[in-house]
Scaffold this active site. Sequence first.
Site, PDB file in Angstrom:
ATOM      1  N   GLU A   1      -7.575  -4.297  -6.586  1.00 35.20           N
ATOM      2  CA  GLU A   1      -8.851  -3.661  -6.900  1.00 35.20           C
ATOM      3  C   GLU A   1      -8.532  -2.202  -7.225  1.00 35.20           C
ATOM      4  O   GLU A   1      -8.584  -1.335  -6.376  1.00 35.20           O
ATOM      5  CB  GLU A   1      -9.813  -3.782  -5.721  1.00 35.20           C
ATOM      6  CG  GLU A   1     -11.247  -3.479  -6.096  1.00 35.20           C
ATOM      7  CD  GLU A   1     -11.494  -1.994  -6.197  1.00 35.20           C
ATOM      8  OE1 GLU A   1     -11.228  -1.417  -7.290  1.00 35.20           O
ATOM      9  OE2 GLU A   1     -11.957  -1.396  -5.216  1.00 35.20           O
TER      10      GLU A   1
ATOM     11  N   ASP B   1       4.989   2.072  -3.265  1.00 37.67           N
ATOM     12  CA  ASP B   1       4.269   2.057  -4.546  1.00 37.67           C
ATOM     13  C   ASP B   1       4.599   0.746  -5.249  1.00 37.67           C
ATOM     14  O   ASP B   1       5.772   0.425  -5.444  1.00 37.67           O
ATOM     15  CB  ASP B   1       4.711   3.257  -5.401  1.00 37.67           C
ATOM     16  CG  ASP B   1       3.945   3.380  -6.702  1.00 37.67           C
ATOM     17  OD1 ASP B   1       3.680   2.337  -7.362  1.00 37.67           O
ATOM     18  OD2 ASP B   1       3.595   4.508  -7.082  1.00 37.67           O
ATOM     19  N   MET B   2       3.581  -0.011  -5.635  1.00 41.92           N
ATOM     20  CA  MET B   2       3.832  -1.355  -6.181  1.00 41.92           C
ATOM     21  C   MET B   2       4.745  -1.325  -7.407  1.00 41.92           C
ATOM     22  O   MET B   2       5.420  -2.289  -7.713  1.00 41.92           O
ATOM     23  CB  MET B   2       2.514  -2.041  -6.532  1.00 41.92           C
ATOM     24  CG  MET B   2       1.824  -1.476  -7.762  1.00 41.92           C
ATOM     25  SD  MET B   2       0.217  -2.244  -8.066  1.00 41.92           S
ATOM     26  CE  MET B   2      -0.826  -1.321  -6.932  1.00 41.92           C
TER      27      MET B   2
ATOM     28  N   GLU C   1       0.853  -1.193   0.000  1.00 40.27           N
ATOM     29  CA  GLU C   1       0.000   0.000   0.000  1.00 40.27           C
ATOM     30  C   GLU C   1       0.884   1.236   0.000  1.00 40.27           C
ATOM     31  O   GLU C   1       1.816   1.339   0.780  1.00 40.27           O
ATOM     32  CB  GLU C   1      -0.913  -0.022   1.240  1.00 40.27           C
ATOM     33  CG  GLU C   1      -1.737   1.225   1.444  1.00 40.27           C
ATOM     34  CD  GLU C   1      -2.599   1.584   0.232  1.00 40.27           C
ATOM     35  OE1 GLU C   1      -3.239   0.663  -0.332  1.00 40.27           O
ATOM     36  OE2 GLU C   1      -2.604   2.763  -0.167  1.00 40.27           O
TER      37      GLU C   1
ATOM     38  N   GLU D   1      -8.478   4.235 -13.961  1.00 37.94           N
ATOM     39  CA  GLU D   1      -7.686   4.656 -12.808  1.00 37.94           C
ATOM     40  C   GLU D   1      -6.319   3.978 -12.789  1.00 37.94           C
ATOM     41  O   GLU D   1      -5.799   3.622 -11.725  1.00 37.94           O
ATOM     42  CB  GLU D   1      -8.484   4.423 -11.511  1.00 37.94           C
ATOM     43  CG  GLU D   1      -9.676   5.384 -11.438  1.00 37.94           C
ATOM     44  CD  GLU D   1     -10.521   5.227 -10.167  1.00 37.94           C
ATOM     45  OE1 GLU D   1     -10.154   4.415  -9.298  1.00 37.94           O
ATOM     46  OE2 GLU D   1     -11.553   5.929 -10.077  1.00 37.94           O
TER      47      GLU D   1
END
Lengths: 622, 622
Positions: free
Chosen positions: A422, A406-407, A378, A431
Amino acid sequence: MPLGEKAGFEKSQSRYCGVETEFNDDFPQLLNFNLSTGSFDFVVAPLMNPTYRPSLLEKDGVLPFAASDLVLSPSQWSSHVVGKISSWIDLDSEDEALRMDSETTLKQEIAWANHLSVQACILPPPKGASCANYARCVNQILQGLNNMQLWLRIPLVKTDDDAMDASSTSFIDSWELWNSFRLLCEHHGQLSIALDILSSLPSVNSLGRWFGETVAAAIINTDSFLTNGRGYPCLSKRHQKLITGFFNHSIQIVISGKPAHSIPRPSSDLAANNFDNNGESPQRHSLRPYLDYVGFLFQRMDPLPEQERFELGYRDFLQSPLQYQRAISKALLDRVPDDKASATTVLMVVGAGRGPLVRASLQAAEETGRKLKIYAVEKNPNAVVTLHSLVKLEGWEDIVTIISCDMRFWDAPEEADILVSELLGSFGDNELSPECLDGAQRFLKQDGISIPSSYTSFIQPLTAAKLYNDVKSHKDLVHFETAYVVKMHNIARLTPSQPVFTFTHPDYSNKKSNQRYKRLQFEIPSDTGSAMVHGFAGYFDAELYKDVHLGIEPSMATPNMFSWFAIFFPLRTPVCVKPGSPLEVHFWRCCGSSKVWYEWCVASPNSSAIHNSNGRSYWVGL
Amino acid sequence: MPLGEKAGFEKSQSRYCGVETEFNDDFPQLLNFNLSTGSFDFVVAPLMNPTYRPSLLEKDGVLPFAASDLVLSPSQWSSHVVGKISSWIDLDSEDEALRMDSETTLKQEIAWANHLSVQACILPPPKGASCANYARCVNQILQGLNNMQLWLRIPLVKTDDDAMDASSTSFIDSWELWNSFRLLCEHHGQLSIALDILSSLPSVNSLGRWFGETVAAAIINTDSFLTNGRGYPCLSKRHQKLITGFFNHSIQIVISGKPAHSIPRPSSDLAANNFDNNGESPQRHSLRPYLDYVGFLFQRMDPLPEQERFELGYRDFLQSPLQYQRAISKALLDRVPDDKASATTVLMVVGAGRGPLVRASLQAAEETGRKLKIYAVEKNPNAVVTLHSLVKLEGWEDIVTIISCDMRFWDAPEEADILVSELLGSFGDNELSPECLDGAQRFLKQDGISIPSSYTSFIQPLTAAKLYNDVKSHKDLVHFETAYVVKMHNIARLTPSQPVFTFTHPDYSNKKSNQRYKRLQFEIPSDTGSAMVHGFAGYFDAELYKDVHLGIEPSMATPNMFSWFAIFFPLRTPVCVKPGSPLEVHFWRCCGSSKVWYEWCVASPNSSAIHNSNGRSYWVGL
């Protein structure tokens, strides 16, 4: 007295019923009779003696208005009276004298109505197929009008000729008359419609168009009522359904005409003027049975579904963990056979937020008897705080590792079997889900599973006069080239939706690009008649895993799911589509070095401008 | 070397002729050969090797551009080179890889052309009937382009099917392709057309449309030339007329293709690449005979009529006294029989200005042997000074009385036999002539004569892309709702004009009003094809007295009269009219207490907005 305050309707959404009256210069009596005796909420009453003609008036004569403003209080005028403009006026007559008289009268009556501070006036229907001079005059009036609404009366008529025959002279579609009137008046926000409901109704598709227009009132003539077994007025099934639609769209009902039913009571022989003017006290309003029937229809309506009532304010809470739990369970069972149930599956939740997908994953593990090791990634540091509390509270410390990152930039210590995310917007890919998952798939095993495994956006052409007007009111290009998340209500969906862009995860193909281009052709059913396209509704449908879907595309939407509203892509200039003409639409998803955006246009029946070129008005930053 | 500087053309209006070449990476040689040997003014040359495909290029490879910017001076690049974008690109292909390569290449080549500072690039024609993705990409480029023009190449093709059959699949009208491309690009000012002229030409009406469009160049292939008796290239009469039209509209000519004529000189067997590349010195450019023929056509043109050359700068000088003199003479002869020639006629010139109508009146009196007493009424005090000098200079003191006053408020000492005025605007009644003459007719005898006795305005639908773009460039509503006096040139007149409003003087009718309303239907000839209406040309015709007319309506305009240009009423959104669809237009002349204005709209094929409601953008103060 409103038709009733129903469960599920907000107070402001009470429905009212008015009555159309003849000219009467005793306004207090008129109001008293119709509101107190008749229980109607408002009257639609002429403000000027119908015999008046400006060209016959002596110089300096006093205009023959009905009553002065002093006979009622300002709040009575504004709450209980809708002005009815003289029905003899005809601004498109061949007779110039009549045209001149009509223009003078129209301007005098509107000015008088304004002086009385009534909220709305009903304009008589255009007399012929041409309405340009009428529209010119109304448009001039609208430019200087403060708050008053003008409701153009339009009979609900459409001859159901074969669509190809639309050019024959016998063909009438009153929607076209309305459409040209409002185009001439530039979709003015204070111009709306009072629909005259007749005894026969056009096709369902053609009726549907009106729900995307700004209909303020529906006027039902007593002639349109049938008679039930006990002699009372009632409506046909199709009329009932239509009236219910009007209630749902906050459209006022007005009863009009003379009593047409012999109700087994002495009141049926009351005078034509709706009340006994022989000096005797009126006993009962002769139109009361029609009002009662409309009230009955309103009370009989199903209360609004729970979802509708509660969905406001829930936008930011994920409501879809159940579908996710199902999808994760299926994936776990496929990936880990029963005889290896003790093996640990590495699952990463990317975009873990406040933890709903972490919880759904753990519940899926419990349900299937599989073992998980979870990384919760997250980037929002505030959400990370919540996650830490949750993990501590639930005692998940041994299973869940929280990654504050940040992934796209995380350097994962091992590869995942299952990647759960999601990141979907109302339009699916709006998004940055594709870009984020591209960044995350680095740490998914080659045979790993992404949940969702794919998602598709959809669009659908709409008549949406209200949304269009809201966008137009900003008077700039930016708002016309922006997509809006909206709970859509006063719209007409003109065709089924069609798929636009699909993204699949993981995607290891060479020269992969997240740019997309789609050309779509919509065929509006020919019995709809001509229709105005103000823009497009956008939806998505996601395949989470195999047959487990999640989405808002109306024909296959997940039930009781209210995490997403639809999205609205407006058109700068609405496009009128005639029967038999296909509507060709192009949509692009464009990617630059620092942002992602959509462009869109109509290419047929006529080409529009390309909207949002280079993402000049609306984009998502990378 | 320009085609020649003709009498009547300004220097800036010299016409140039270019040549289309194949790819050559030796630009100095290419330029030297075509300009020095060939006498062409510029080359249309590919800037990139046509075998290049981005998807085949090795990473970090150098793009195979033709030459570097250093091989020519900046002024050579900008004056003598038009870039030719690779013709293989196809942005609307079904093949996604080709689409992607095309987009990349198009953007690279335009960026390169920009770097070279060439003035324009020619874009290859759209490959199929659909061009939305091509237009989207070009539109993106246009948003960021500084000065360079993009010329979209369009073959001049229209199958002359019967108009009613326009929907059949075999029907092709390349104007429609252009129209959709430019609508998608919002009439962008830097996007224009390079028309490919083929050996057969569509109908005259359909060709006419292009003169209202922004055509920058016409490319004539050698295949389109015929052969004259001596073996030299020449063009058909229809082609000649078209080329003359191009010259008149400042459209550049480009010769394209391989030599197709065996001219009785050894030069005819030069290499296909237009020059001898065997190392021998080139003797003659093989396309030179085509250039010579085009030069011949240009030199052969009639010089511009004197009127055209001199009309600029004459706007404020009355050029019409001759017609007035004729009208006054006729009126005098009618009013005063020969046996009463000694009677004195009272003539009032209202709006006498610097005196031309006073002089015309006196010349009419002399010509007819009648006696005049003249009142010259003028409200501009500066003009009154001029009038006094004139009267003194000419010795008219006994005949002419000068009145310094607004005619509407003058208290005349006697009544006039003849009232002479010239208060007309380009649209007749647009400069308050009706209102002024209403004020002046008080002092005209009941049987007196007004010169003019009536006048009528006319409108005519136009394609006028340049005017429309000029109006649009202001980016506000006011300019779209204003009428402009313009010397119209780059326009297409789509139908004959039709009369709009007529005023007659004197008018003693009761309830007289100067408000007017007219509904007009125009039928565009069906062999025109679809056409874009950007607005309307307005004209007037005045009946001065009996058969003596004065006016600018094209079919009956007074010859050699250049006091008035036409007026242009724009449309906020241009209207595309398909063959067989009538164009319905409404015009209003509205009068308020302090101003007079026009409103206008289109009602068919689709309704436009009503322009200039309440005179909000454009009016004349009373």
